[in-house]
Design a protein around this motif. Structure first.
Motif, PDB file in Angstrom:
ATOM      1  N   GLN A 193       0.858  -1.183   0.000  1.00 40.11           N
ATOM      2  CA  GLN A 193       0.000   0.000   0.000  1.00 40.11           C
ATOM      3  C   GLN A 193       0.894   1.232   0.000  1.00 40.11           C
ATOM      4  N   CYS A 194       0.439   2.293  -0.631  1.00 39.82           N
ATOM      5  CA  CYS A 194       1.195   3.538  -0.647  1.00 39.82           C
ATOM      6  C   CYS A 194       0.326   4.674  -0.124  1.00 39.82           C
ATOM      7  N   ALA A 195       0.984   5.719   0.363  1.00 40.47           N
ATOM      8  CA  ALA A 195       0.259   6.862   0.918  1.00 40.47           C
ATOM      9  C   ALA A 195       1.193   8.056   0.993  1.00 40.47           C
ATOM     10  N   GLU A 196       0.597   9.228   1.212  1.00 45.30           N
ATOM     11  CA  GLU A 196       1.351  10.450   1.450  1.00 45.30           C
ATOM     12  C   GLU A 196       0.865  11.042   2.773  1.00 45.30           C
ATOM     13  N   VAL A 197       1.804  11.419   3.606  1.00 49.85           N
ATOM     14  CA  VAL A 197       1.487  11.986   4.914  1.00 49.85           C
ATOM     15  C   VAL A 197       1.888  13.456   4.914  1.00 49.85           C
ATOM     16  N   THR A 198       1.060  14.292   5.503  1.00 50.75           N
ATOM     17  CA  THR A 198       1.346  15.725   5.594  1.00 50.75           C
ATOM     18  C   THR A 198       2.185  16.013   6.832  1.00 50.75           C
ATOM     19  N   VAL A 199       3.272  16.770   6.642  1.00 52.03           N
ATOM     20  CA  VAL A 199       4.155  17.141   7.752  1.00 52.03           C
ATOM     21  C   VAL A 199       4.498  18.623   7.627  1.00 52.03           C
ATOM     22  N   PRO A 200       4.929  19.255   8.711  1.00 51.05           N
ATOM     23  CA  PRO A 200       5.334  20.663   8.614  1.00 51.05           C
ATOM     24  C   PRO A 200       6.638  20.799   7.830  1.00 51.05           C
ATOM     25  N   LEU A 201       6.738  21.837   7.024  1.00 52.68           N
ATOM     26  CA  LEU A 201       8.033  22.150   6.429  1.00 52.68           C
ATOM     27  C   LEU A 201       9.025  22.503   7.525  1.00 52.68           C
ATOM     28  N   ASP A 202       8.589  23.357   8.445  1.00 52.87           N
ATOM     29  CA  ASP A 202       9.424  23.838   9.545  1.00 52.87           C
ATOM     30  C   ASP A 202       8.762  23.409  10.850  1.00 52.87           C
TER      31      ASP A 202
ATOM     32  N   GLY B 231       9.553  24.142  13.695  1.00 50.33           N
ATOM     33  CA  GLY B 231       9.485  25.266  14.612  1.00 50.33           C
ATOM     34  C   GLY B 231       8.248  26.116  14.399  1.00 50.33           C
ATOM     35  N   ARG B 232       7.597  25.927  13.243  1.00 46.81           N
ATOM     36  CA  ARG B 232       6.363  26.651  12.916  1.00 46.81           C
ATOM     37  C   ARG B 232       5.352  25.653  12.352  1.00 46.81           C
ATOM     38  N   PRO B 233       4.832  24.772  13.186  1.00 45.86           N
ATOM     39  CA  PRO B 233       3.943  23.712  12.688  1.00 45.86           C
ATOM     40  C   PRO B 233       2.637  24.224  12.100  1.00 45.86           C
ATOM     41  N   GLY B 234       2.299  25.483  12.364  1.00 45.98           N
ATOM     42  CA  GLY B 234       1.093  26.045  11.778  1.00 45.98           C
ATOM     43  C   GLY B 234       1.318  26.654  10.413  1.00 45.98           C
ATOM     44  N   GLY B 235       2.546  26.580   9.922  1.00 44.87           N
ATOM     45  CA  GLY B 235       2.880  27.195   8.647  1.00 44.87           C
ATOM     46  C   GLY B 235       2.780  26.232   7.479  1.00 44.87           C
ATOM     47  N   ARG B 236       3.670  26.405   6.526  1.00 45.95           N
ATOM     48  CA  ARG B 236       3.653  25.636   5.283  1.00 45.95           C
ATOM     49  C   ARG B 236       3.835  24.143   5.556  1.00 45.95           C
ATOM     50  N   THR B 237       3.173  23.321   4.761  1.00 47.05           N
ATOM     51  CA  THR B 237       3.301  21.872   4.898  1.00 47.05           C
ATOM     52  C   THR B 237       3.821  21.257   3.603  1.00 47.05           C
ATOM     53  N   ILE B 238       4.334  20.044   3.724  1.00 44.86           N
ATOM     54  CA  ILE B 238       4.797  19.269   2.577  1.00 44.86           C
ATOM     55  C   ILE B 238       4.275  17.847   2.722  1.00 44.86           C
ATOM     56  N   LYS B 239       4.456  17.053   1.677  1.00 42.46           N
ATOM     57  CA  LYS B 239       4.024  15.659   1.687  1.00 42.46           C
ATOM     58  C   LYS B 239       5.239  14.735   1.737  1.00 42.46           C
ATOM     59  N   VAL B 240       5.125  13.690   2.534  1.00 41.36           N
ATOM     60  CA  VAL B 240       6.139  12.638   2.604  1.00 41.36           C
ATOM     61  C   VAL B 240       5.473  11.335   2.178  1.00 41.36           C
ATOM     62  N   ALA B 241       6.050  10.693   1.166  1.00 43.05           N
ATOM     63  CA  ALA B 241       5.464   9.473   0.607  1.00 43.05           C
ATOM     64  C   ALA B 241       6.033   8.236   1.293  1.00 43.05           C
ATOM     65  N   MET B 242       5.222   7.187   1.326  1.00 45.00           N
ATOM     66  CA  MET B 242       5.697   5.937   1.921  1.00 45.00           C
ATOM     67  C   MET B 242       4.943   4.757   1.331  1.00 45.00           C
ATOM     68  N   SER B 243       5.550   3.592   1.491  1.00 44.68           N
ATOM     69  CA  SER B 243       4.892   2.334   1.154  1.00 44.68           C
ATOM     70  C   SER B 243       4.821   1.482   2.408  1.00 44.68           C
ATOM     71  N   ARG B 244       3.861   0.566   2.421  1.00 46.98           N
ATOM     72  CA  ARG B 244       3.738  -0.360   3.545  1.00 46.98           C
ATOM     73  C   ARG B 244       3.492  -1.763   3.017  1.00 46.98           C
ATOM     74  N   LEU B 245       4.282  -2.690   3.514  1.00 42.46           N
ATOM     75  CA  LEU B 245       4.096  -4.113   3.243  1.00 42.46           C
ATOM     76  C   LEU B 245       3.692  -4.766   4.556  1.00 42.46           C
ATOM     77  N   ARG B 246       2.471  -5.215   4.626  1.00 40.91           N
ATOM     78  CA  ARG B 246       1.941  -5.768   5.866  1.00 40.91           C
ATOM     79  C   ARG B 246       2.706  -7.028   6.287  1.00 40.91           C
ATOM     80  N   ALA B 247       2.822  -7.227   7.597  1.00 38.08           N
ATOM     81  CA  ALA B 247       3.433  -8.439   8.128  1.00 38.08           C
ATOM     82  C   ALA B 247       2.699  -9.662   7.579  1.00 38.08           C
ATOM     83  N   THR B 248       3.454 -10.633   7.122  1.00 33.14           N
ATOM     84  CA  THR B 248       2.834 -11.807   6.505  1.00 33.14           C
ATOM     85  C   THR B 248       2.308 -12.807   7.534  1.00 33.14           C
ATOM     86  N   ASP B 249       2.677 -12.622   8.807  1.00 35.06           N
ATOM     87  CA  ASP B 249       2.158 -13.471   9.887  1.00 35.06           C
ATOM     88  C   ASP B 249       1.507 -12.555  10.923  1.00 35.06           C
TER      89      ASP B 249
END
Length: 503
Positions: A60-69, A71-89
């Protein structure tokens, strides 16, 4: 009043010792940590072979929103992409394991699949997370429009050094348009991104597997979030106190060591490669090629290999100490040796690919981002003369690699300073470290230095090996002894009682 004051002082002391863990309520990150994750397929269009393979593996793939800075979490944001491979057991699932293979600036969404293929026992117990660090791969991009991806070697003299200095200055200037972003392209912020994703996944702790630069990222995470690390493996560990834009300058002895080992191997295979019957004869060929390139470019098919590029080709000796890797490098050296004699040559397929990459523009911005991470993590000297003096002082003992590993980088002219000081890594969090004594990318003395800094660590040493990364055979030949120790820790939680040696 005395009792209330004592409580206040105690609370202050506890906050100082527990760091970020006690400051979550009002640090502005709750909306990021509690965000919903919209999982979707990984293939982005018909030409996305990596995404297609991830989908076939039920990732599965997704994008998570995180602060650019942060120190200013209420300011500009960016996206960080990731994949997930579920545990097979799922019945025996341990938790979530983040993977970072190095770089910096390497996309990881696809590479997490390598761990699943190489170590199914680990994949059975963990959800595997491949996170593209900020501004890398599928995450929010950063592109400086560099016409080329490399500065290269300083070459044989002042004139060639000045040319690379001008190139480094130009590349840095091209990134000035992103000066509002550059201070935040740091390892510390990538570690913070990891922790946001951990929280968004609903995990109390995360486990981690990192190699090469990924070991520095892991060490920084441990320092910043010591209470949120579960089982951590660091493979081919960088020296945490020397990491930065000038890290490569400490590789000289290790590079000489792997070159000698390759030369001895090649001499034993003289009948095939014809480069010399002794290691000394083989190394003399390397020296002749180097001197020829210093006089003028070598003609290699459609390419011209000059003193700026040649040491980077020779750096491929670090690709692993297997017969396949050493043989591939020997074949390239044979071509270069003939070119140095003026013989018309055709590059091997590997050499063709390498030279094509060296001459290509930085179309995706990967090289610029890699430099941006180094520059954001630690300031470099802004005095070109300091680099030139260092190169000159080591020409005799490092004639081939010295002008490359000691040369300046765009960080010497970077348009912004780091936003934070370098991370001082000193903690006792349990960590399993693995590394080879002849590692050319993470010299063993630096691994020992980090081992001392991480007082809760155990070190598994692979003796007599000249490879960078040793676990699971992901990028270099694996080792059954190392794999057993690591898997026993990741799967069963058994940390070696003492440091261990494999061969």
């Amino acid at each position: 009043m005395r009792g209330r004051g004592t409580v206040a002082v105690l609370a202050t002391v506890l906050t100082a010792f527990t760091g970020t863990a006690t400051a979550r309520a009002d640090d502005g990150l709750a909306r990021f940590e509690k965000q919903g994750i919209d999982w979707h397929g990984c293939q982005n269009g018909p030409d996305d072979e990596a995404g297609k393979e991830l989908d076939a593996a039920k990732a599965q793939c997704a994008e998570v929103t995180v602060p650019l800075d942060y120190g200013r979490p209420g300011g500009r944001t960016i996206k960080v992409a990731m994949s997930r491979l579920r545990a097979t057991d799922p019945a025996h699932r341990r938790g979530t394991l983040f993977y970072n293979p190095g770089g910096p600036g390497v996309p990881v969404t696809y590479l997490a699949l390598m761990v699943k293929k190489a170590e199914p026992e680990v994949a059975a117990r963990y959800d595997l997370i491949g996170m593209d660090p900020r501004f890398v791969g599928r995450s929010t991009p950063l592109n400086c429009g560099w016409p080329g991806a490399i500065v290269g070697s300083a070459g044989p003299d002042r004139r060639s050094f000045d040319r690379t200095t001008a190139l480094a200055r130009d590349l840095a200037a091209r990134c000035a348009v992103h000066r509002d972003v550059l201070p935040h392209v740091s390892t510390r912020n990538t570690a913070r991104d990891m922790d946001v994703i951990r929280a968004a996944l609903g995990e109390r702790k995360l486990s981690y597997l990192g190699s090469s630069y990924g070991t520095y990222l892991g060490a920084v995470y441990l320092q910043m979030f010591p209470g949120r690390a579960d089982r951590v493996v660091l493979d081919s560990v960088l020296d945490v106190d020397r990491y930065g834009p000038d890290l490569a300058r400490y590789q000289g002895p290790a590079l000489a060591g792997v070159m000698r080992d390759w030369a001895a191997w090649t001499a034993r295979h003289h009948d095939r490669y014809r480069l010399g019957r002794t290691a000394g004869e083989v190394l003399a060929v390397i020296d002749r090629i180097d001197r020829a390139a210093n006089r003028g470019p070598l003609k290699v098919g459609r390419f011209r290999v000059d003193s700026r590029v040649l040491p980077m080709i020779m750096f491929n000796v670090t690709g692993g100490d297997s017969d396949e890797a050493y043989g591939s490098f020997a074949a390239d050296v044979r071509v270069l040796g003939d070119a140095a004699k003026g013989i018309k040559v055709t590059p091997t397929p590997v050499l063709e690919q390498v030279l094509t990459g060296f001459s290509a523009p930085d179309a995706e911005g990967a090289a610029a981002v890699q430099n941006a991470i180094f520059c954001a993590d630690r300031a470099a000297s802004r005095d070109p003369e300091a680099y030139y003096r260092d190169i000159q002082a080591h020409r005799a003992d490092e004639p081939l690699f010295g002008p490359l590993i000691r040369n300046l980088t765009p960080c010497s002219f970077w348009p912004v300073a780091p936003a934070e000081p370098p991370t001082r890594v000193r903690n006792d969090v349990p960590v399993l470290m693995v590394g080879a004594t002849g590692d050319p990318g993470a010299p063993y003395p630096g691994q020992l230095a980090t081992h001392r800094a991480l007082t809760g660590s155990r070190l598994v040493t692979l003796r007599g090996a000249f490879r960078h990364t040793v676990y699971a055979g992901l990028f270099a030949p694996g080792n059954a002894c190392v794999d057993r120790v690591v898997n026993r820790y990741l799967v069963d939680g058994v940390m070696p009682a003492t440091d261990t040696t494999c061969s």
